[in-house]
Design an enzyme around this catalytic site. Structure first.
Site, PDB file in Angstrom:
ATOM      1  CG  HIS A   1      -2.823  31.551 -36.705  1.00  0.00           C
ATOM      2  ND1 HIS A   1      -3.913  30.928 -36.137  1.00  0.00           N
ATOM      3  CD2 HIS A   1      -2.275  30.639 -37.560  1.00  0.00           C
ATOM      4  CE1 HIS A   1      -4.023  29.699 -36.623  1.00  0.00           C
ATOM      5  NE2 HIS A   1      -3.039  29.494 -37.493  1.00  0.00           N
TER       6      HIS A   1
ATOM      7  CG  ASP B   1       0.851  32.840 -31.965  1.00  0.00           C
ATOM      8  OD1 ASP B   1       1.611  31.897 -31.723  1.00  0.00           O
ATOM      9  OD2 ASP B   1       0.002  32.824 -32.890  1.00  0.00           O
TER      10      ASP B   1
ATOM     11  CD  GLN C   1       4.853  30.027 -37.982  1.00  0.00           C
ATOM     12  OE1 GLN C   1       5.893  29.726 -38.563  1.00  0.00           O
ATOM     13  NE2 GLN C   1       3.749  29.307 -38.115  1.00  0.00           N
TER      14      GLN C   1
ATOM     15  CE  LYS D   1       2.336  26.390 -36.164  1.00  0.00           C
ATOM     16  NZ  LYS D   1       1.879  25.980 -37.501  1.00  0.00           N
TER      17      LYS D   1
ATOM     18  CB  CYS E   1      -5.073  30.203 -39.886  1.00  0.00           C
ATOM     19  SG  CYS E   1      -5.641  28.512 -40.149  1.00  0.00           S
TER      20      CYS E   1
END
Length: 418
Positions: free
Chosen positions: A134, A209, A212, A235, A376
């Site tokens: 991202h 990261d 997700q 999220k 992104c």
């Protein structure tokens, strides 16, 4: 397709948005949780209750409301720490999103205020990311390279959408490796353990990261092998405006503050200041109080449902969707075509049809909300030679019937452009 112990219809009743109709009486089919998830009543009510009955600033006021607000805010930190298996509650830093968490760590490297050799960075030193990141895990490192003269390197991505992990990319000059735990486009779950082992072998630090992954899978910081992890509240059925940086205690203690202001200080003189211990050293000013409390409520909700159950439900949906999309002519899946090390995010193209047209027809005529564009992650799309994809992403409240609606819509799109 779903375990009988997982009652998706009961879960859907917790989310008021699914009770509404779209224009022309169409039901909402929300397949865009990779972008932002919907919110259950339990989160909405908790935030409303705090604003209505308990709100005050935190860590400052000595009155009843101040105490109640501070207690609720810090309780949210405890909940998040337990949810991700943090070694200490002080390892949980509240930020406004995952992007800020990533920038916070990048800021510490090459900062003259930080003399710890693990964070010193200059010409000849290396930062390693991947081609699937991202933009929030690309741009902060590009800015760091511009500030310090260090070199930015990256792992490639295979044709199947897997991380092309070449251990030789990480060298004795590497200071930090920062990659996605799970890709927001491909759905790929990366081999974090192998990457972390190689990075630590040469003395480099590892950042993930996990925006997700944390909402969708059981995640334990002690087991990941990373040094820093970023994720975001919106999220994971929580509100926007709140994110988390987790970091190992000794590293957070070694890092300088990211922002200056109230609450992050120990004492201030006109010519210098001393700083509060972690986590407050990194939480300058009035924090996102109600948003943090809402995140705590989201953690409560996900914990009650059970992360193992959520993961199993999404895995079942993903298997169903992979089979269903194979029946759509001229559809090209961008990412792994099996359940092996992948999550419930499916990005694809339809030959000769721009994703923007796909998304508009799905929304206008079928009430199906997907995301279209480069999500992104433009470098990843350039790697596959495409400007954009259509992305369907699943969560605990989605059903196989909604996947059927998506497939019906895609067949219709192809007829429109035939």
């Amino acid at each position: 397709m779903t375990s009988t112990s997982f009652d998706v219809e009961k879960i859907r009743k917790d989310f008021p948005i699914f009770s509404r109709e779209l224009p022309d009486g169409r039901p909402l089919v929300y397949l865009d949780s990779g972008n932002s998830s919907q919110k259950p009543n339990q989160v909405i009510d908790t935030m409303r209750d705090h604003l209505a009955l308990h709100y005050s600033n935190v860590g400052r006021a000595m009155h009843v409301l101040g105490s109640e607000s501070t207690e609720a805010y810090e309780s949210a930190r405890d909940k998040v720490a337990a949810f991700v298996g943090a070694g200490s509650r002080d390892e949980v830093i509240f930020t406004k999103n995952a992007s800020e968490a990533l920038n916070l760590v990048a800021y510490s490297f090459g900062n003259p205020a930080n003399t710890d050799p693990r964070f010193t960075l200059g010409p000849g030193d290396e930062i390693v990311i991947s081609e699937m990141e991202h933009h929030s895990n690309i741009v902060p490192w590009q800015l760091l390279v511009q500030r310090t003269g260090a070199t930015l390197k990256w792992f490639g991505v295979t044709d199947e959408g897997r991380l092309d992990f070449d251990p030789a990319v990480i060298t004795e000059r590497t200071k930090i490796v920062s990659i996605a735990h799970q890709s927001n486009v491909l759905g790929t779950v990366n081999p974090v353990a192998a990457v972390a082992a190689r990075a630590h072998e040469v003395g480099a630090l590892v950042m993930l990261d996990a925006s997700q992954s944390v909402p969708h899978h059981p995640v334990n910081m002690a087991e990941l092998g990373a040094d820093f992890v970023a994720f975001t509240g919106h999220k994971m059925v929580g509100p926007s405006g709140i994110g988390v940086l987790w970091g190992r205690t000794e590293l957070l203690e070694a890092m300088p503050p990211f922002l200056g202001g109230g609450e992050m200080i120990e004492a201030v003189w006109m010519d210098h200041s001393t700083y509060a211990p972690i986590p407050h050293k990194f939480e300058a000013g009035t924090p996102p109080i109600v948003e943090a409390i809402g995140l705590g409520a989201a953690v409560d909700y996900l914990t009650e449902v059970g992360m193992e159950a959520i993961e199993a439900h999404e895995r079942s949906l993903t298997a169903y969707a992979l089979d269903a999309l194979r029946e759509v002519p001229s559809l090209r899946l961008i990412g792994p075509d099996s359940l092996d090390q992948r999550g419930g995010t499916l990005s694809f193209t339809l030959e000769g049809i721009h994703p923007h047209d796909v998304g508009q027809i799905l929304d206008d005529q079928f009430g199906v909300a997907v995301r279209v564009g480069h999500h992104c992650a433009r470098p990843l799309h350039l790697r596959f030679g495409i400007p954009a994809t259509t992305r369907a992403s699943f969560y605990l409240y989605n059903t196989t019937g909604e996947i059927d609606a998506l497939v019906r819509g895609l067949h219709h799109v192809q007829k429109v452009f035939a």
